[in-house]
Design an enzyme around this catalytic site. Structure first.
Site, PDB file in Angstrom:
ATOM      1  N   GLU A 118       0.797  -1.332  -0.128  1.00  0.00           N
ATOM      2  CA  GLU A 118       0.079   0.061  -0.004  1.00  0.00           C
ATOM      3  C   GLU A 118       0.770   1.261  -0.014  1.00  0.00           C
ATOM      4  O   GLU A 118       2.019   1.208   0.442  1.00  0.00           O
ATOM      5  CB  GLU A 118      -0.867  -0.161   1.355  1.00  0.00           C
ATOM      6  CG  GLU A 118      -1.789  -1.430   1.441  1.00  0.00           C
ATOM      7  CD  GLU A 118      -3.167  -0.967   1.994  1.00  0.00           C
ATOM      8  OE1 GLU A 118      -3.466   0.000   2.813  1.00  0.00           O
ATOM      9  OE2 GLU A 118      -3.773  -2.206   2.256  1.00  0.00           O
ATOM     10  N   CYS A 162       3.286   8.449   0.677  1.00  0.00           N
ATOM     11  CA  CYS A 162       3.799   7.764   1.799  1.00  0.00           C
ATOM     12  C   CYS A 162       3.971   6.208   1.054  1.00  0.00           C
ATOM     13  O   CYS A 162       3.023   5.897   0.468  1.00  0.00           O
ATOM     14  CB  CYS A 162       2.742   7.786   3.010  1.00  0.00           C
ATOM     15  SG  CYS A 162       3.136   6.600   4.299  1.00  0.00           S
ATOM     16  N   CYS A 169       4.592  -6.404   8.630  1.00  0.00           N
ATOM     17  CA  CYS A 169       5.453  -5.874   9.639  1.00  0.00           C
ATOM     18  C   CYS A 169       5.859  -6.895  10.940  1.00  0.00           C
ATOM     19  O   CYS A 169       4.909  -7.456  11.236  1.00  0.00           O
ATOM     20  CB  CYS A 169       5.057  -4.546  10.303  1.00  0.00           C
ATOM     21  SG  CYS A 169       6.651  -3.477  11.123  1.00  0.00           S
ATOM     22  N   CYS A 173       3.679  -3.228  16.719  1.00  0.00           N
ATOM     23  CA  CYS A 173       3.084  -1.979  17.522  1.00  0.00           C
ATOM     24  C   CYS A 173       1.590  -2.492  17.965  1.00  0.00           C
ATOM     25  O   CYS A 173       0.964  -2.767  16.894  1.00  0.00           O
ATOM     26  CB  CYS A 173       3.337  -0.601  16.978  1.00  0.00           C
ATOM     27  SG  CYS A 173       5.023  -0.421  16.527  1.00  0.00           S
ATOM     28  N   CYS A 176      -1.259  -0.597  15.683  1.00  0.00           N
ATOM     29  CA  CYS A 176      -0.971  -0.463  14.295  1.00  0.00           C
ATOM     30  C   CYS A 176      -1.775  -1.727  13.651  1.00  0.00           C
ATOM     31  O   CYS A 176      -1.534  -2.889  13.969  1.00  0.00           O
ATOM     32  CB  CYS A 176       0.173  -0.405  14.017  1.00  0.00           C
ATOM     33  SG  CYS A 176       0.784  -0.827  12.266  1.00  0.00           S
ATOM     34  N   CYS A 396      -2.288   7.271   9.214  1.00  0.00           N
ATOM     35  CA  CYS A 396      -1.084   6.554  10.025  1.00  0.00           C
ATOM     36  C   CYS A 396      -1.418   5.332  10.618  1.00  0.00           C
ATOM     37  O   CYS A 396      -2.656   5.223  11.546  1.00  0.00           O
ATOM     38  CB  CYS A 396      -0.516   7.525  10.719  1.00  0.00           C
ATOM     39  SG  CYS A 396       0.179   8.818  10.034  1.00  0.00           S
TER      40      CYS A 396
HETATM   41  S1  SF4 Z   1       3.794   1.460  13.426  1.00  0.00           S
HETATM   42 FE1  SF4 Z   1       3.201  -0.676  12.247  1.00  0.00          FE
HETATM   43  S2  SF4 Z   1       4.249  -0.584  10.304  1.00  0.00           S
HETATM   44 FE2  SF4 Z   1       5.192   0.796  11.724  1.00  0.00          FE
HETATM   45  S3  SF4 Z   1       6.771  -0.475  13.060  1.00  0.00           S
HETATM   46 FE3  SF4 Z   1       5.034  -0.644  14.343  1.00  0.00          FE
HETATM   47  S4  SF4 Z   1       3.906  -2.308  13.507  1.00  0.00           S
HETATM   48 FE4  SF4 Z   1       5.369  -1.679  11.927  1.00  0.00          FE
END
Ligand code: SF4
Length: 405
Positions: A118, A162, A169, A173, A176, A396
């Protein structure tokens, strides 16, 4: 794995592997710099300056088919196609359009399993002073015809792009949406730079003339795919002509990556943003498990190794989670952290963007403003990022493939 074409008559099953075209491995050129392109051309008996011509065609003229590269003789173009060369630039497969002008793209990479990544286009950027995260959400439109009207004029004066660095990932986090995918794979340099070039092409961006910012803040942790990320930056700077001073890479705090980044020459080093998101190690460890490996002080020590340009500042990104990281005492702690770091820095506040299956709440507009005012009163430069494209999950922390391809 699908190895057979399905027909109504089992006797007519055709193994796909037997189809001659299925066995031809294409040789993508996109992602190679002019030196590597020259080597490819040398292999077909062409002089080295063909590499420069190809680089110009791929990264400046943004041509997507070998046959369009009319600086090469027709016979050479035909020979390249016969030898299975292709431009191989990632393609925009689908466009989601927000009511606020933001576009989110699913982009088809160069791999053969069809995974998409994306990327986001934000006309007028997302760093306005206004915006408290409380804008009403309107239904999004999904555009399946991705072509633009001929002669369509520009409706923007500046824009931010972006892009993603990985499919999914591994950093996990807790706030996220991308983290839900886990890490599926790293993107190649061509797939990272290709997102940018495809978007520049779609919006007819004139490099060097239009005001364009590029942020590596999409899916993935760029510093866990360091070599490909930096190779993409070099392509975009040296071949496409974008300025590294208009690029920002955000990291969750991968210390070895920051230390490598500190050694990059200014000519190709983007600006650095640290995804801080919490005022202390205890809260950060809860919402960002990576903090248990590299706590805040270790990250700050690494960041201090970066030799900043004059007037350059480190950005600390700070996602405000309702009741978790958005209290006035948190703001005072953040101010202390930033001051003690000794770094020229600013803080970008982001009111958390909701996503399905994530059990945090948005901060109230009052909490956001109190946090901003507290930091400001402490003498910390602070900006509130405007939430962009929230209705299409482009904001975000919201990027996650919503259409499998
Ligand atoms: S915010 Fe999301 S994409 Fe960014 S490092 Fe943390 S888990 Fe990975």
């Amino acid at each position: 794995m699908l190895t057979q074409a399905v027909t109504t008559n089992p006797a007519q099953f055709v193994p796909l592997d037997a189809h001659p075209l299925q066995n031809v491995r294409k040789k993508p050129l996109f992602g190679l710099d002019r030196t590597a392109l020259a080597a490819r051309m040398a292999a077909v008996g062409e002089p080295p300056w063909r590499g420069r011509q190809l680089a110009e065609a791929l990264y400046r003229q943004r041509l997507a088919e070998i046959d369009q590269i009319t600086t090469l003789p027709k016979a050479l173009r035909q020979q390249m196609e016969t030898e299975s060369f292709e431009v191989g630039r990632p393609k925009i497969a689908q466009v989601f359009q927000s009511v606020d002008g933001t576009e989110r793209y699913l982009i088809q990479g160069q791999d053969e399993n069809g995974q998409t990544v994306e990327a986001v286009w934000m006309p007028e950027g997302d760093d306005g002073e206004s915006g408290d995260g409380s804008e009403p959400i309107q239904p999004a439109s999904i555009q399946t015809d991705i072509s633009r009207e001929a002669g369509e004029s520009k409706s923007w004066s500046r824009a931010t792009v972006c892009v993603s660095s990985q499919v999914g990932c591994a950093v996990n986090c807790q706030f996220c949406l991308t983290a839900k995918l886990g890490l599926q794979r790293n993107l190649t340099a061509g797939e990272i730079a290709g997102q940018v070039v495809a978007i520049l092409d779609r919006h007819s961006v004139e490099v060097g003339k239009d005001r364009l910012n590029l942020v590596f803040m999409g899916m993935g942790e760029p510093f866990l795919n360091y070599d490909n990320f930096m190779a993409a930056v070099r392509l975009l700077v040296e071949e496409t002509g974008l300025s590294p001073q208009r690029m920002t890479v955000s990291t969750s705090g991968i210390v070895p990556g920051i230390e490598r980044f500190a050694q990059e020459p200014d000519a190709v080093r983007p600006k650095l943003a640290i995804s801080l998101n919490a005022p202390n190690d205890q809260i950060r460890g809860e919402i960002m498990p990576i903090n248990r490996k590299w706590p805040i002080q270790a990250v700050m020590d690494a960041v201090r190794q970066v030799r900043l340009r004059s007037r350059e500042r480190i950005t600390f990104e700070y996602v405000l989670l309702g009741g978790v990281t958005d209290q006035p005492q948190h703001a005072r702690e953040v101010a202390r952290l930033v001051r003690r770091s000794g770094l020229p820095a600013k803080v970008n506040l982001i009111a958390w963007n909701p996503g399905p299956g994530i059990a945090y709440t948005m901060p109230t507009p009052h909490a956001v403003e109190t946090f901003r005012a507290t930091l400001s009163a402490e003498g910390i430069p602070v900006y509130l990022r405007r939430p962009r494209g929230r209705d299409i999950f482009a904001a975000c922390g919201q990027l996650k493939r919503t259409v499998e391809r």
